[in-house]
Structure formats: structure tokens, C-alpha cells
Design an enzyme around this catalytic site. Structure first.
Site, mmCIF file in Angstrom:
data_model
loop_
_atom_site.group_PDB
_atom_site.id
_atom_site.type_symbol
_atom_site.label_atom_id
_atom_site.label_comp_id
_atom_site.label_asym_id
_atom_site.label_seq_id
_atom_site.Cartn_x
_atom_site.Cartn_y
_atom_site.Cartn_z
ATOM 1 N N ASP A 13 2.583 1.891 1.992
ATOM 2 C CA ASP A 13 1.944 2.282 3.055
ATOM 3 C C ASP A 13 2.760 2.938 4.016
ATOM 4 O O ASP A 13 2.043 3.415 4.886
ATOM 5 C CB ASP A 13 0.335 2.356 2.731
ATOM 6 C CG ASP A 13 -1.094 2.601 1.912
ATOM 7 O OD1 ASP A 13 0.125 2.760 1.051
ATOM 8 O OD2 ASP A 13 -1.292 0.975 1.568
ATOM 9 N N LYS A 16 6.265 5.952 2.283
ATOM 10 C CA LYS A 16 7.727 7.450 1.397
ATOM 11 C C LYS A 16 6.924 8.244 1.248
ATOM 12 O O LYS A 16 8.447 8.693 0.361
ATOM 13 C CB LYS A 16 7.362 5.800 0.591
ATOM 14 C CG LYS A 16 7.645 4.228 0.605
ATOM 15 C CD LYS A 16 7.845 3.051 -0.432
ATOM 16 C CE LYS A 16 6.297 2.945 -0.729
ATOM 17 N NZ LYS A 16 5.230 2.436 -0.290
ATOM 18 N N GLY A 40 -0.280 5.075 -4.306
ATOM 19 C CA GLY A 40 -0.336 6.040 -3.259
ATOM 20 C C GLY A 40 0.394 6.702 -2.603
ATOM 21 O O GLY A 40 0.219 6.054 -1.768
ATOM 22 N N HIS A 41 0.822 7.775 -3.124
ATOM 23 C CA HIS A 41 1.799 8.337 -2.069
ATOM 24 C C HIS A 41 1.250 9.409 -1.908
ATOM 25 O O HIS A 41 1.305 10.907 -2.858
ATOM 26 C CB HIS A 41 2.831 8.455 -3.041
ATOM 27 C CG HIS A 41 3.686 7.537 -2.737
ATOM 28 N ND1 HIS A 41 5.433 7.467 -3.545
ATOM 29 C CD2 HIS A 41 3.306 5.805 -2.866
ATOM 30 C CE1 HIS A 41 5.450 5.197 -3.342
ATOM 31 N NE2 HIS A 41 4.044 5.095 -3.162
ATOM 32 N N GLN A 223 5.199 0.287 -2.797
ATOM 33 C CA GLN A 223 4.622 -1.059 -3.021
ATOM 34 C C GLN A 223 5.679 -1.694 -1.546
ATOM 35 O O GLN A 223 6.421 0.134 -0.837
ATOM 36 C CB GLN A 223 4.912 -2.185 -3.319
ATOM 37 C CG GLN A 223 3.424 -1.845 -4.523
ATOM 38 C CD GLN A 223 3.752 -1.426 -5.408
ATOM 39 O OE1 GLN A 223 4.246 -1.567 -6.301
ATOM 40 N NE2 GLN A 223 2.502 -0.229 -6.238
ATOM 41 N N ARG A 302 -9.616 1.516 0.062
ATOM 42 C CA ARG A 302 -10.385 0.674 0.971
ATOM 43 C C ARG A 302 -9.571 0.882 2.586
ATOM 44 O O ARG A 302 -8.133 1.466 2.823
ATOM 45 C CB ARG A 302 -9.599 -1.145 0.246
ATOM 46 C CG ARG A 302 -10.345 -1.406 -0.745
ATOM 47 C CD ARG A 302 -9.799 -2.512 -1.738
ATOM 48 N NE ARG A 302 -8.083 -2.161 -2.099
ATOM 49 C CZ ARG A 302 -7.261 -3.369 -2.291
ATOM 50 N NH1 ARG A 302 -7.595 -4.434 -1.842
ATOM 51 N NH2 ARG A 302 -6.044 -3.113 -2.376
ATOM 52 N N ASP A 332 3.333 9.340 16.479
ATOM 53 C CA ASP A 332 1.831 10.268 16.717
ATOM 54 C C ASP A 332 0.876 9.030 16.651
ATOM 55 O O ASP A 332 0.036 9.256 18.091
ATOM 56 C CB ASP A 332 1.939 11.302 15.877
ATOM 57 C CG ASP A 332 1.447 11.229 14.394
ATOM 58 O OD1 ASP A 332 2.274 10.435 13.855
ATOM 59 O OD2 ASP A 332 0.197 11.558 14.523
HETATM 60 P P1 GDP Z 1 3.384 5.740 0.972
HETATM 61 O O1 GDP Z 1 2.377 4.333 0.071
HETATM 62 O O2 GDP Z 1 4.063 4.905 1.507
HETATM 63 O O3 GDP Z 1 3.499 7.316 0.676
HETATM 64 O O4 GDP Z 1 2.032 5.732 2.217
HETATM 65 P P2 GDP Z 1 0.585 6.226 2.038
HETATM 66 O O5 GDP Z 1 1.053 7.902 1.599
HETATM 67 O O6 GDP Z 1 0.243 5.878 1.364
HETATM 68 O O7 GDP Z 1 0.073 6.390 3.241
HETATM 69 C C1 GDP Z 1 0.746 7.175 4.523
HETATM 70 C C2 GDP Z 1 -0.113 7.712 5.283
HETATM 71 O O8 GDP Z 1 0.081 8.388 6.647
HETATM 72 C C3 GDP Z 1 -0.317 8.975 4.616
HETATM 73 O O9 GDP Z 1 -2.094 9.523 4.515
HETATM 74 C C4 GDP Z 1 0.328 10.076 4.549
HETATM 75 O O10 GDP Z 1 0.151 11.572 4.724
HETATM 76 C C5 GDP Z 1 0.384 9.794 6.110
HETATM 77 N N1 GDP Z 1 1.450 10.123 6.995
HETATM 78 C C6 GDP Z 1 2.593 9.917 6.724
HETATM 79 N N2 GDP Z 1 3.203 10.176 7.704
HETATM 80 C C7 GDP Z 1 2.917 10.572 9.053
HETATM 81 C C8 GDP Z 1 3.077 10.428 10.655
HETATM 82 O O11 GDP Z 1 4.568 10.514 11.073
HETATM 83 N N3 GDP Z 1 1.494 10.559 11.060
HETATM 84 C C9 GDP Z 1 0.793 10.401 10.703
HETATM 85 N N4 GDP Z 1 -0.600 10.809 11.203
HETATM 86 N N5 GDP Z 1 0.731 10.534 9.608
HETATM 87 C C10 GDP Z 1 0.656 10.009 8.425
HETATM 88 P P1 IMO Z 2 1.791 2.255 -1.938
HETATM 89 O O1 IMO Z 2 3.348 2.301 -2.900
HETATM 90 C C1 IMO Z 2 -0.370 -1.012 -0.142
HETATM 91 C C2 IMO Z 2 -0.932 -4.137 -2.451
HETATM 92 C C3 IMO Z 2 -2.635 -4.679 -3.013
HETATM 93 C C4 IMO Z 2 -2.966 -5.868 -3.012
HETATM 94 C C5 IMO Z 2 -1.607 -6.576 -3.596
HETATM 95 C C6 IMO Z 2 -1.707 -6.901 -5.769
HETATM 96 O O2 IMO Z 2 1.137 2.906 -2.240
HETATM 97 O O3 IMO Z 2 2.059 1.844 -0.628
HETATM 98 P P2 IMO Z 2 -1.975 -4.737 -7.214
HETATM 99 O O4 IMO Z 2 -3.050 -3.978 -7.881
HETATM 100 O O5 IMO Z 2 -0.398 -4.082 -7.541
HETATM 101 O O6 IMO Z 2 -1.628 -5.938 -8.473
HETATM 102 O O7 IMO Z 2 -2.449 -5.685 -6.182
HETATM 103 O O8 IMO Z 2 -0.775 -5.505 -3.197
HETATM 104 N N1 IMO Z 2 -0.508 -3.054 -2.931
HETATM 105 C C7 IMO Z 2 -0.589 -2.039 -1.951
HETATM 106 N N2 IMO Z 2 -0.814 -2.227 -0.892
HETATM 107 N N3 IMO Z 2 0.340 0.032 -1.287
HETATM 108 C C8 IMO Z 2 0.435 -0.068 -2.413
HETATM 109 O O9 IMO Z 2 1.521 0.777 -3.041
HETATM 110 C C9 IMO Z 2 0.485 -1.297 -2.901
HETATM 111 N N4 IMO Z 2 -0.058 -1.108 -4.014
HETATM 112 C C10 IMO Z 2 0.004 -2.469 -3.746
HETATM 113 O O10 IMO Z 2 -4.079 -4.210 -2.344
HETATM 114 O O11 IMO Z 2 -3.209 -6.644 -1.942
HETATM 115 MG MG MG Z 3 0.712 4.219 -0.283
#
Ligand code: GDP
Ligand code: IMO
Ligand code: MG
Length: 444
Positions: A13, A16, A40-41, A223, A302, A332
Site C-alpha cells: 500500500d 505503487k 488493491g491499487h 504487496q 480494514r 502531504d
Molecule cells: P498500492 O497498493 O501500493 O498501490 O497503494 P494503495 O492504492 O493501496 O494505497 C495508497 C493510497 O494512497 C491510495 O488511496 C492512493 O490514492 C493514495 N495516495 C497515493 N499517493 C498519495 C499521496 O502522495 N498523497 C495522498 N494523500 N494520497 C496518496
Molecule cells: P498491495 O498490492 C497490504 C497482507 C495481508 C496479510 C498478509 C497475507 O495493495 O500493496 P494474503 O491475503 O496475501 O495471504 O495476506 O499480507 N497483504 C497486503 N497488505 N497491501 C497488499 O497489497 C497486501 N496483500 C496482502 O494484510 O497481512
Molecule cells: Mg494496496
């Protein structure tokens, strides 16, 4: 031309999706190499939010080819939902390709994931419950169903039937759960196979052809480094290899084609699920980071655990991935804080430890050693160059780069595509020299 791996440098998270979307502008192909719908991206473009799980974040560019590679695990039902969702938002999937050798998440995988978590009790991992671990276990056990088996299930229904009967024995005898109806599942999955068939290709061959044509290829990690099955905080990890090396395995390419490796890290740290997290904050600052950073999972909703930036795991991520540069996101989110702490080392068993201890019990006992930096207490989301950032924010970034010994190429100051500072063009800019002309390592 440049082939670039984007990986998460923390526990997932990190943003990416945003960074991949940003760099996809100059990519011809974007590949997901590992993970499944546990990912979840989130990508925000012109006020519209796209939540992607299996489909590469390059899909929003109409001419970019997006490949779901061989090392991923595919839940066909969820993938079709994602495709339908994109179509509703007028995003085409004509350039989407799915590996014929990716493994398929079946209904029993999801049930077994959840049943195993319950059985583990206080040892639970906090998985996403999406069947990821059991799908990868079956792959390693060599009883998995691959995309090829799925699209030819009419020819070989007995293979799927045999597996379901085998799993039924586990469900009934180990967990006391009702058996699944093999015929019904095959029927349901035959429908998914029909819809997915046009997308299925020999993905490693397709990527090899793109390499030959000197196309720009982005490998989008899912991840993060500390969730890596081999090099993360085992057993609190996922069941694939999110580190840079995993991208080559999962895509089916040789490491020699890779030009750059970009690590994405938040300006602080988050983690979802169980497992040690030395810099976790259980106070109002942790609460502030969760609320200001909207730290709620894209996949499960979560609340993410929040804490200060951890330089020890940052340096570890730099080493294990061979990072060329960093993308620091969510700067930010720190805007309002009067002071900001950064973990520079751990204290464990009365000793100062600067290297990440891979031993789980030792890591669980690590106490962070902090340095405190002044906050900037002014907004940064409008900044588009480093110079526009408040001096304290510039100093904070410099501190992180020096701590991790990796230059920062991108700074993100908001979720939107344009809320980004490009410090050095991470694809076309000069590659950081690692060795001098005499072959000695260059000191930064
Ligand atoms: P990923 O799994 O690595 O792609 O990350 P996620 O999308 O799960 O979580 C990142 C969250 O932060 C998302 O809701 C993005 O829209 C948000 N986000 C990404 N870059 C920034 C930033 O620079 N500032 C803020 N406030 N939100 C951001
Ligand atoms: P992105 O790509 C954050 C975590 C789960 C749990 C562990 C194992 O959005 O960064 P799993 O279901 O993979 O067997 O769970 O890994 N986990 C993540 N945490 N971002 C993710 O993906 C994750 N994918 C799995 O919360 O701790
Ligand atoms: Mg994510």
C-alpha cells in the site's frame, strides 16, 4: 528504452498503483508478475478513482498493453468483475492479456484460507481471506489449476473434478465443513473460461517479443518487500515474492533485461494484518496518520496500522531489491505535524541494531531508536518542484535518502496523477553509477 521494476519498499500500500499509472505514460507494456486479488491499487485521474486488484495500473492508457503474468494467481470471478467495472467507466480492456500458466484461485482456496485463519487462532496472519495462500500452496504442491486447465476444462474436466474431490476430503475431515459440488463448480467456471479465453496468451513469449522490439516495459509490483515469502517478516507475509527478483520469475524474463528498479515508500509506514511493526503508533498521531492518509485497505476496507518511517527496513528494502531510486509518497499527510520522527536503528537485547533482523522473534522485540526532525506545518499538495516544498520538507526527504542510501526520483504530494514532483526522470535520467572506472564502488 528502459525496462523498469516498481516495487513496494515497506508492507504494501505504498502507492505503487499511483506511481505505475504515472510512469505508464511512457511505457508500452505494463506487467503484473505476482500476487492476486489481495492487491488493491488505487489510481486517481481527473477526479475519478479507479481501484485495481489484478489488472495492471497501466490500463488507463488506451495504447498500453497490460499483461497479468505467470506468477500471479487469478480469481476469475473477481477478474471479470474488475473488467466489467472498467468497462462501466469506459476503460477499454482490448490491450489486456492473461498468462496461460497463471494459477487459478478456486472456491475451495477462499474457504480454506478463511478456515485456516480461524484454526490458527492467536497465530493468525490476518490474510485478506482471498484464497491467496492456498492457491500458491497448490501450485507448489503441483495440484494447482492453471488458466490453460480452465480454458480447456471441457476437454479435461476430470482434472478439476479430481482436485475438488481431494479438497472436499480436507474440508470435511480437517475442518468439518460441507463438501463442494464439483459439477456445479465446473459449470460455473466454464462460463468464466468462455469470457476469459480471448485474453489468454503465452505471456512470457509476448514480453520477450516486446523486449526484442525495444519497447518500454514496466513491471508493477504488488504487496511489498516486508511481505515477501522468503525475505519478509515470515510468517506474517504473503505467499509470493514481491521483491524485485520476483518480478523476473513471475514474468518469465531474464534479469539482464532490467534497466531500473524503483522502490515506492510512504513518508511514514503502514501495515495491514498481524505481525511485528516496531514504529507503530498507538496514540493520537497514529490516529491522525490513519485519518489524514485515509489508511483503509482498498481490498478489505480494514484500517491500516500506522507509524513513523522506518529507516532500518528502508535500508533493507534497498539492499534486497537493489534499488536504483525511490518514489516517496504521501508526503502531504505529514503536513500538519509539528515534529516528525524517523527510526534510524533498533534497540534489541540491550544492543543497537542497524540491520533488519530476519529472525522473527528478534524483530518482534526491536524498539525503535528515533531522530526527531522539525515539521513544516503548511500544505504541500500544490507543490510541483522540490524548491517549492518548505525547507523542512526538503530536509526531511534528504534525510530519508541519506538514511536509505538511495536517491529520490519522485515525490508524491497527493493522490492525483498531477500531484507529483519529478526530481530526476526515473526512466530517462542518468543511471546512478555504482562502480567507478576502476570497478570500485562509488560512495554516495
Ligand atoms: P498500492 O497498493 O501500493 O498501490 O497503494 P494503495 O492504492 O493501496 O494505497 C495508497 C493510497 O494512497 C491510495 O488511496 C492512493 O490514492 C493514495 N495516495 C497515493 N499517493 C498519495 C499521496 O502522495 N498523497 C495522498 N494523500 N494520497 C496518496
Ligand atoms: P498491495 O498490492 C497490504 C497482507 C495481508 C496479510 C498478509 C497475507 O495493495 O500493496 P494474503 O491475503 O496475501 O495471504 O495476506 O499480507 N497483504 C497486503 N497488505 N497491501 C497488499 O497489497 C497486501 N496483500 C496482502 O494484510 O497481512
Ligand atoms: Mg494496496
Amino acid at each position: 528504452m528502459a525496462n523498469v521494476i516498481i516495487i513496494g519498499a515497506q508492507w504494501g500500500d505504498e502507492g505503487k498503483g499511483k506511481i505505475t499509472d504515472l510512469l505508464s505514460k511512457s511505457a508500452d507494456v505494463v506487467v503484473r508478475s505476482q500476487g492476486g486479488v489481495n492487491a488493491g491499487h488505487t489510481v486517481v485521474v481527473q477526479g475519478q478513482t479507479f481501484k485495481l486488484h489484478l489488472i495492471p495500473s497501466g490500463i488507463l492508457y488506451p495504447n498500453t498493453e497490460c499483461i497479468i503474468g505467470s506468477g500471479t494467481v487469478i480469481d476469475p470471478r473477481e477478474l471479470l468483475k474488475e473488467i466489467d467495472q472498467l468497462h462501466k467507466l469506459n476503460v477499454s480492456t482490448k490491450n489486456l492479456y492473461i498468462s496461460q500458466t497463471a494459477h487459478v484461485t478456486m472456491p475451495y482456496h477462499r474457504i480454506l484460507d478463511q478456515a485456516a485463519e480461524e484454526r490458527r487462532g492467536k497465530y493468525r496472519i490476518g490474510t485478506t481471506g482471498r484464497g491467496i495462500g492456498p492457491t500458491y500452496s497448490d501450485k507448489a504442491e503441483r495440484i494447482g489449476i492453471r488458466m490453460l486447465d480452465l480454458i480447456y476444462c471441457d476437454r479435461y474436466p476430470e482434472k478439476i473434478e479430481w482436485t475438488i474431490n481431494y479438497k472436499n476430503a480436507v474440508l470435511e475431515k480437517l475442518y468439518g465443513l460441507p463438501p463442494l459440488n464439483a459439477k456445479e463448480i465446473i459449470e460455473e467456471y466454464r462460463g468464466y473460461a468462455e469470457r476469459l479465453r480471448p485474453y489468454v496468451v503465452d505471456s512470457s513469449l509476448k514480453i520477450a517479443q516486446a523486449v526484442k522490439q525495444k519497447k518500454n516495459i514496466l513491471f508493477e509490483g504488488a504487496q511489498g518487500t516486508l511481505l515477501d515469502l522468503d525475505h519478509g517478516t515470515y510468517p506474517y507475509v504473503t505467499s509470493s515474492n514481491p521483491i524485485a527478483g520476483g518480478a523476473c520469475v513471475g514474468a518469465g524474463v531474464g534479469p539482464t533485461i532490467i534497466d531500473r528498479i524503483i522502490g515506492v515508500a510512504k513518508a511514514y509506514t503502514t501495515r495491514v494484518g498481524e505481525g511485528p511493526f516496531p514504529t507503530e503508533l498507538h496514540d493520537e498521531i497514529g490516529e491522525y496518520l490513519a485519518e489524514k492518509g485515509a489508511e483503509y485497505g482498498t481490498t478489505t476496507g480494514r484500517r491500516r496500522r500506522c507509524g513513523w518511517f522506518d529507516g532500518v527496513i528502508g535500508r533493507y528494502a534497498a539492499r534486497i531489491n537493489g534499488l536504483d531510486c525511490l518514489a516517496i509518497t504521501k508526503l502531504d499527510v505529514l503536513d500538519e505535524l509539528p515534529e516528525i520522527k524517523v527510526c534510524v536503528a533498533y534497540e534489541v537485547d540491550g544492543e543497537i541494531c542497524r540491520e533488519f533482523p530476519i529472525h522473527a522473534l528478534k524483530f518482534a522485540n526491536c524498539k525503535p531508536v528515533y531522530e526527531t526532525l522539525p515539521g513544516w506545518q503548511q500544505p504541500t499538495s500544490h507543490c510541483r518542484t522540490l524548491e517549492e516544498l518548505p525547507k523542512q520538507a526538503q530536509d526531511y526527504l534528504k534525510f530519508l535518502a541519506e538514511l536509505m542510501e538511495v536517491p529520490i526520483a519522485i515525490v508524491s504530494v497527493g493522490a492525483a496523477r498531477e500531484q507529483t514532483i519529478i526530481v530526476e526522470d526515473p526512466i530517462h535520467g542518468p543511471k546512478r553509477a555504482l562502480l567507478d572506472s576502476k570497478g570500485k564502488p562509488v560512495k554516495s
